[in-house]
Design an enzyme around this catalytic site. Structure first.
Site, PDB file in Angstrom:
ATOM      1  N   ASP A   1       0.830  -1.190   0.000  1.00  0.00           N
ATOM      2  CA  ASP A   1       0.000   0.000   0.000  1.00  0.00           C
ATOM      3  C   ASP A   1       0.873   1.251   0.000  1.00  0.00           C
ATOM      4  O   ASP A   1       1.674   1.451  -0.900  1.00  0.00           O
ATOM      5  CB  ASP A   1      -0.937  -0.083   1.208  1.00  0.00           C
ATOM      6  CG  ASP A   1      -1.894   1.075   1.303  1.00  0.00           C
ATOM      7  OD1 ASP A   1      -2.896   1.070   0.570  1.00  0.00           O
ATOM      8  OD2 ASP A   1      -1.639   1.973   2.114  1.00  0.00           O
TER       9      ASP A   1
ATOM     10  N   HIS B   1      -7.399  -6.813   0.026  1.00  0.00           N
ATOM     11  CA  HIS B   1      -6.338  -5.803   0.013  1.00  0.00           C
ATOM     12  C   HIS B   1      -5.253  -6.053   1.050  1.00  0.00           C
ATOM     13  O   HIS B   1      -4.100  -5.718   0.848  1.00  0.00           O
ATOM     14  CB  HIS B   1      -6.974  -4.436   0.266  1.00  0.00           C
ATOM     15  CG  HIS B   1      -6.027  -3.284   0.195  1.00  0.00           C
ATOM     16  ND1 HIS B   1      -5.273  -3.003  -0.924  1.00  0.00           N
ATOM     17  CD2 HIS B   1      -5.717  -2.339   1.107  1.00  0.00           C
ATOM     18  CE1 HIS B   1      -4.552  -1.927  -0.710  1.00  0.00           C
ATOM     19  NE2 HIS B   1      -4.795  -1.501   0.520  1.00  0.00           N
TER      20      HIS B   1
ATOM     21  N   TYR C   1      -0.966  11.408   2.251  1.00  0.00           N
ATOM     22  CA  TYR C   1      -1.964  11.542   1.197  1.00  0.00           C
ATOM     23  C   TYR C   1      -1.881  12.912   0.529  1.00  0.00           C
ATOM     24  O   TYR C   1      -2.017  13.027  -0.698  1.00  0.00           O
ATOM     25  CB  TYR C   1      -3.363  11.320   1.776  1.00  0.00           C
ATOM     26  CG  TYR C   1      -3.750   9.871   1.883  1.00  0.00           C
ATOM     27  CD1 TYR C   1      -4.651   9.305   1.000  1.00  0.00           C
ATOM     28  CD2 TYR C   1      -3.211   9.055   2.877  1.00  0.00           C
ATOM     29  CE1 TYR C   1      -5.018   7.968   1.090  1.00  0.00           C
ATOM     30  CE2 TYR C   1      -3.557   7.721   2.976  1.00  0.00           C
ATOM     31  CZ  TYR C   1      -4.456   7.177   2.083  1.00  0.00           C
ATOM     32  OH  TYR C   1      -4.797   5.853   2.172  1.00  0.00           O
TER      33      TYR C   1
END
Length: 320
Positions: free
Chosen positions: A129, A285, A229
């Site tokens: 990730d 995931h 982010y």
């Protein structure tokens, strides 16, 4: 799209769901024999790591909203033939919060500095990730120091990640300028927000949530997570500007059966010359938690020293 939502609602989740003693930030590890916790000072942060085993170094980089603990079910198997080093990314877990530098080039440089301080000049990398987004510039910018790269469940910024923003609101929420998410989410909301994402796992029972709830109960660490982010746009510009510096080392791109599948490989084909794809059965995931047995076998094949025949067809892409 439904399959993608399971993956994308989070940009990651937790560790094995069994009850585990709370790990210290320094000293002997509790999750498995032969591992210890430590800290090392780098540019802008004091990085926490867990190390064990012997042999060539494998560096593990976790995702958001997780910590190093997401790797705990994989680390013992990898440590049989390797020195395994799992870091908390700067600002997350037990690493101190830097004042800035959440772009992935700076983060990769900080991780490399810690690796060097631990006495290693060449490493193999596994990123999951958010950790994938950090592992890529580490390998790209220091190609003589990274011999092999495995990336799990994330396309790269500038090469597929942006196409996913509309599938899950958490992207735009986390990317919102300060103090929007900071004021909307307080400590009491952490278990609701993160728990909602963990519930979207293919095997939600595999995710031990409480350590992650505790890890993100600190507002400063939540802001650090948002910082990663908020840096995505700059990361994309950097990745596209440097795409001609293609990765020459072997890249293993791993996706969950009920999540990205071969989509990670599709992204990395745009920046690397030798990309192999592996799809993890019975996993969404959160591959290191949902199917650690398969991931351990796959990693040991890819990072091993011999072309060992795979024990099941799904492992064919993992062979060295």
């Amino acid at each position: 799209m439904a399959v993608a939502l399971v993956a994308l609602f989070t940009m990651t989740a937790g560790a094995g769901a069994g009850v585990t003693p709370k790990e210290p930030s320094e000293g002997k590890a509790l999750f498995a024999p032969g591992f210890r916790h430590g800290k090392t000072a780098v540019e802008g942060s004091n990085l926490h790591y867990v190390i064990g085993g012997s042999g060539p170094a494998i560096v593990l980089l976790h995702g958001w909203p997780e910590t190093w603990l997401m790797w705990r079910d994989v680390m013992p198997a990898l440590a049989r033939n390797h020195t395994v080093i799992a870091f908390d990314l700067p600002g997350l877990g037990d690493s101190t919060v830097p004042t800035g530098g959440f772009d992935k080039v700076t983060t990769a440089r900080r991780i490399r500095q810690a690796v060097n301080q631990l006495g290693f000049r060449q490493v193999q990398l596994i990123g999951h990730d958010l950790g994938t987004l950090v592992a890529y510039p580490y390998a790209r910018d220091f190609p003589n120091e990274v011999t092999r790269l495995a990336v799990i469940e994330a396309p790269l910024s500038g090469f597929g990640l942006e196409e996913l923003y509309g599938l899950s609101w958490h992207f735009r929420f986390n990317m919102s300028p300060a103090p929007i998410p900071e004021r909307i989410m307080d400590n009491d909301d952490v278990s609701t927000y993160l728990g909602m994402m963990y519930d979207l796992a293919h095997r939600p029972d595999a995710i031990g949530r409480e350590p992650y709830f505790r890890a993100y109960s600190d507002p400063a660490r939540r802001t650090a997570g948002y910082g990663y982010y908020r840096a995505f746009a700059g990361d994309a510009e950097n990745n596209k500007a440097n795409a001609a510096r293609r990765l020459a080392m072997p890249v293993l791109a791993i996706g969950g059966q009920y999540s990205f599948g071969t989509g990670v490989a599709d992204s990395f084909h745009q920046v690397a010359d030798d990309v192999r794809a592996a799809v993890v059965p019975d996993s969404g995931h959160y591959v290191p938690e949902e199917n650690p047995t398969f991931l351990s076998a796959c990693a040991n094949l890819f990072f091993g020293t011999q072309n060992t025949p795979p024990s099941q067809p799904e492992l064919a892409g993992c062979v060295r």
